[in-house]
Structure formats: structure tokens, C-alpha cells
Motif scaffolding. Structure first.
Motif, PDB file in Angstrom:
ATOM      1  N   GLN A 264       0.831  -1.201   0.000  1.00  0.00           N
ATOM      2  CA  GLN A 264       0.000   0.000   0.000  1.00  0.00           C
ATOM      3  C   GLN A 264       0.869   1.255   0.000  1.00  0.00           C
ATOM      4  O   GLN A 264       0.554   2.233  -0.677  1.00  0.00           O
ATOM      5  CB  GLN A 264      -0.951  -0.005   1.195  1.00  0.00           C
ATOM      6  N   GLN A 265       1.981   1.236   0.742  1.00  0.00           N
ATOM      7  CA  GLN A 265       2.901   2.367   0.730  1.00  0.00           C
ATOM      8  C   GLN A 265       3.520   2.543  -0.653  1.00  0.00           C
ATOM      9  O   GLN A 265       3.691   3.666  -1.113  1.00  0.00           O
ATOM     10  CB  GLN A 265       3.988   2.190   1.785  1.00  0.00           C
ATOM     11  N   ASN A 266       3.833   1.430  -1.310  1.00  0.00           N
ATOM     12  CA  ASN A 266       4.398   1.495  -2.660  1.00  0.00           C
ATOM     13  C   ASN A 266       3.373   1.991  -3.672  1.00  0.00           C
ATOM     14  O   ASN A 266       3.742   2.556  -4.696  1.00  0.00           O
ATOM     15  CB  ASN A 266       4.927   0.123  -3.086  1.00  0.00           C
ATOM     16  N   ALA A 267       2.105   1.759  -3.406  1.00  0.00           N
ATOM     17  CA  ALA A 267       1.050   2.167  -4.336  1.00  0.00           C
ATOM     18  C   ALA A 267       0.772   3.667  -4.279  1.00  0.00           C
ATOM     19  O   ALA A 267       0.297   4.239  -5.268  1.00  0.00           O
ATOM     20  CB  ALA A 267      -0.238   1.394  -4.044  1.00  0.00           C
ATOM     21  N   LEU A 268       1.049   4.300  -3.158  1.00  0.00           N
ATOM     22  CA  LEU A 268       0.738   5.728  -3.012  1.00  0.00           C
ATOM     23  C   LEU A 268       1.351   6.596  -4.113  1.00  0.00           C
ATOM     24  O   LEU A 268       0.636   7.382  -4.736  1.00  0.00           O
ATOM     25  CB  LEU A 268       1.150   6.239  -1.635  1.00  0.00           C
ATOM     26  N   PRO A 269       2.673   6.495  -4.381  1.00  0.00           N
ATOM     27  CA  PRO A 269       3.234   7.346  -5.445  1.00  0.00           C
ATOM     28  C   PRO A 269       2.633   7.058  -6.826  1.00  0.00           C
ATOM     29  O   PRO A 269       2.398   7.982  -7.609  1.00  0.00           O
ATOM     30  CB  PRO A 269       4.732   7.017  -5.442  1.00  0.00           C
ATOM     31  N   THR A 270       2.351   5.798  -7.107  1.00  0.00           N
ATOM     32  CA  THR A 270       1.756   5.432  -8.396  1.00  0.00           C
ATOM     33  C   THR A 270       0.381   6.059  -8.534  1.00  0.00           C
ATOM     34  O   THR A 270       0.058   6.670  -9.564  1.00  0.00           O
ATOM     35  CB  THR A 270       1.651   3.899  -8.531  1.00  0.00           C
ATOM     36  N   VAL A 271      -0.431   5.921  -7.515  1.00  0.00           N
ATOM     37  CA  VAL A 271      -1.790   6.472  -7.566  1.00  0.00           C
ATOM     38  C   VAL A 271      -1.743   7.995  -7.549  1.00  0.00           C
ATOM     39  O   VAL A 271      -2.530   8.650  -8.245  1.00  0.00           O
ATOM     40  CB  VAL A 271      -2.653   5.915  -6.406  1.00  0.00           C
ATOM     41  N   ARG A 272      -0.813   8.563  -6.822  1.00  0.00           N
ATOM     42  CA  ARG A 272      -0.672  10.023  -6.799  1.00  0.00           C
ATOM     43  C   ARG A 272      -0.331  10.532  -8.211  1.00  0.00           C
ATOM     44  O   ARG A 272      -0.855  11.549  -8.647  1.00  0.00           O
ATOM     45  CB  ARG A 272       0.404  10.437  -5.794  1.00  0.00           C
ATOM     46  N   THR A 273       0.542   9.806  -8.909  1.00  0.00           N
ATOM     47  CA  THR A 273       0.964  10.212 -10.247  1.00  0.00           C
ATOM     48  C   THR A 273      -0.137  10.020 -11.282  1.00  0.00           C
ATOM     49  O   THR A 273      -0.423  10.914 -12.076  1.00  0.00           O
ATOM     50  CB  THR A 273       2.208   9.400 -10.690  1.00  0.00           C
TER      51      THR A 273
ATOM     52  N   VAL B  70      -2.921  -8.941  -5.354  1.00  0.00           N
ATOM     53  CA  VAL B  70      -2.052  -8.299  -4.358  1.00  0.00           C
ATOM     54  C   VAL B  70      -1.995  -6.784  -4.532  1.00  0.00           C
ATOM     55  O   VAL B  70      -2.390  -6.048  -3.650  1.00  0.00           O
ATOM     56  CB  VAL B  70      -0.620  -8.894  -4.346  1.00  0.00           C
ATOM     57  N   VAL B  71      -1.528  -6.280  -5.670  1.00  0.00           N
ATOM     58  CA  VAL B  71      -1.380  -4.844  -5.876  1.00  0.00           C
ATOM     59  C   VAL B  71      -2.717  -4.127  -5.993  1.00  0.00           C
ATOM     60  O   VAL B  71      -2.813  -2.963  -5.610  1.00  0.00           O
ATOM     61  CB  VAL B  71      -0.582  -4.510  -7.162  1.00  0.00           C
ATOM     62  N   GLY B  72      -3.722  -4.800  -6.511  1.00  0.00           N
ATOM     63  CA  GLY B  72      -5.011  -4.153  -6.734  1.00  0.00           C
ATOM     64  C   GLY B  72      -5.635  -3.614  -5.464  1.00  0.00           C
ATOM     65  O   GLY B  72      -6.153  -2.492  -5.448  1.00  0.00           O
ATOM     66  N   ASP B  73      -5.568  -4.387  -4.378  1.00  0.00           N
ATOM     67  CA  ASP B  73      -6.095  -3.906  -3.096  1.00  0.00           C
ATOM     68  C   ASP B  73      -5.327  -2.672  -2.636  1.00  0.00           C
ATOM     69  O   ASP B  73      -5.919  -1.720  -2.126  1.00  0.00           O
ATOM     70  CB  ASP B  73      -6.006  -5.003  -2.026  1.00  0.00           C
ATOM     71  N   GLY B  74      -4.027  -2.701  -2.824  1.00  0.00           N
ATOM     72  CA  GLY B  74      -3.202  -1.554  -2.443  1.00  0.00           C
ATOM     73  C   GLY B  74      -3.546  -0.309  -3.234  1.00  0.00           C
ATOM     74  O   GLY B  74      -3.586   0.795  -2.694  1.00  0.00           O
ATOM     75  N   LEU B  75      -3.819  -0.484  -4.522  1.00  0.00           N
ATOM     76  CA  LEU B  75      -4.199   0.658  -5.361  1.00  0.00           C
ATOM     77  C   LEU B  75      -5.520   1.265  -4.896  1.00  0.00           C
ATOM     78  O   LEU B  75      -5.645   2.487  -4.805  1.00  0.00           O
ATOM     79  CB  LEU B  75      -4.301   0.233  -6.825  1.00  0.00           C
ATOM     80  N   CYS B  76      -6.499   0.404  -4.596  1.00  0.00           N
ATOM     81  CA  CYS B  76      -7.796   0.903  -4.127  1.00  0.00           C
ATOM     82  C   CYS B  76      -7.665   1.612  -2.785  1.00  0.00           C
ATOM     83  O   CYS B  76      -8.237   2.682  -2.578  1.00  0.00           O
ATOM     84  CB  CYS B  76      -8.797  -0.246  -4.026  1.00  0.00           C
ATOM     85  N   PHE B  77      -6.900   1.011  -1.881  1.00  0.00           N
ATOM     86  CA  PHE B  77      -6.690   1.618  -0.568  1.00  0.00           C
ATOM     87  C   PHE B  77      -6.000   2.973  -0.726  1.00  0.00           C
ATOM     88  O   PHE B  77      -6.400   3.957  -0.112  1.00  0.00           O
ATOM     89  CB  PHE B  77      -5.863   0.676   0.311  1.00  0.00           C
TER      90      PHE B  77
END
Length: 141
Positions: A80-89, A102-109
Motif C-alpha cells: 500500500q505504501q508502494n502504491a501511493l506514489p503510483t496512484v498520486r501520479t 495483491v497490488v489491486g487492493d493496495g491501489l484501491c486503498f
């Protein structure tokens, strides 16, 4: 008729659970159901997509709730921490990939954590989920 109702309800529940933190097998349920005689494939894909989208929006909502109560380091998992910059961008467009394991839940969160637009998030999540279920249905018809 009763089998069809149970199948559709089971697909919806499986798709919803599969899109939250809990693991699930909605693709297997969809694959089984589309292989049945007289399967209404479009309806099955729609039901699975709606259930999976609602589950993802639950995770998205947990992101909003968590951001109000906790710091990022205290509550977010590594993915989820790794997903923050991706989603921010990428913004809500990143949520097109919310179907990924795995990554999909992190992206939604992360989308909820960053308070992305509800409607843009809903649309991106639904499109990604629907495309995945269309592909699964096409393979197993």
C-alpha cells in the motif's frame, strides 16, 4: 430457476469478497457458470463486475477512513505504501489495474487514502474489473 438464483448470488458474494482484503475465487465461479447450458454470459459478467467493484470500493472507503485516524507509516502495508506514489501520479487511472492480485487492493486503498474522486475511481475500477471478467468469460465459453 433456484440453481440460477443461487449461482448468481454466489457469484456476487464471491466477487465482492475477492475484491476485499480476503482472498477469493470469483474467476473460478464465473468460469463454472458460463460453462453451464443456457448461461446468460452478459448478466454473469455484469454481476461479477458489480460485486467486485463494490468490494474494491469498500477497500477504497477503508483508505479514506484510515487516512483520518492514522499516519501512513503506522497503518499502510508495504504494498500500500508502494502504491501511493503510483496512484498520486496517475490518479484514478491507476485504479484500472485494481483487478491485479495483491497490488489491486493496495491501489484501491491508496486511492481512498489520497481521496481521489469517488466517481472517477468508481468508473476506473469498474472498467478494469469488467474487462477482466469479460476475458475470463470469453476463455471459458
Amino acid at each position: 430457476m433456484q440453481f440460477e438464483t443461487l449461482g448468481i448470488s454466489g457469484l456476487f458474494i464471491s466477487a465482492f469478497i475477492s475484491s476485499t482484503i480476503a482472498p477469493g475465487g470469483s474467476e473460478a465461479v464465473l468460469a463454472y457458470l458460463v460453462g453451464q447450458p443456457d448461461a446468460k454470459v452478459n448478466l454473469l459478467v455484469l454481476i461479477a463486475s458489480i460485486g467486485n467493484t463494490l468490494g474494491a470500493l469498500t477497500t477504497w472507503g477503508l483508505g479514506i477512513w484510515s487516512s483520518k485516524k492514522y499516519s501512513a507509516d503506522a497503518i499502510l502495508s508495504k504494498s500500500q505504501q508502494n502504491a501511493l506514489p503510483t496512484v498520486r501520479t496517475w490518479g484514478a487511472w491507476a485504479l484500472l489495474f485494481s483487478w491485479l492480485p495483491v497490488v489491486g487492493d493496495g491501489l484501491c486503498f491508496a486511492g481512498g487514502w489520497l481521496r481521489l474522486s469517488f466517481y472517477a475511481s468508481l468508473l476506473a475500477i469498474f472498467i478494469g474489473k469488467a474487462l477482466r471478467y469479460i476475458a475470463v468469460a470469453y476463455i471459458f465459453i
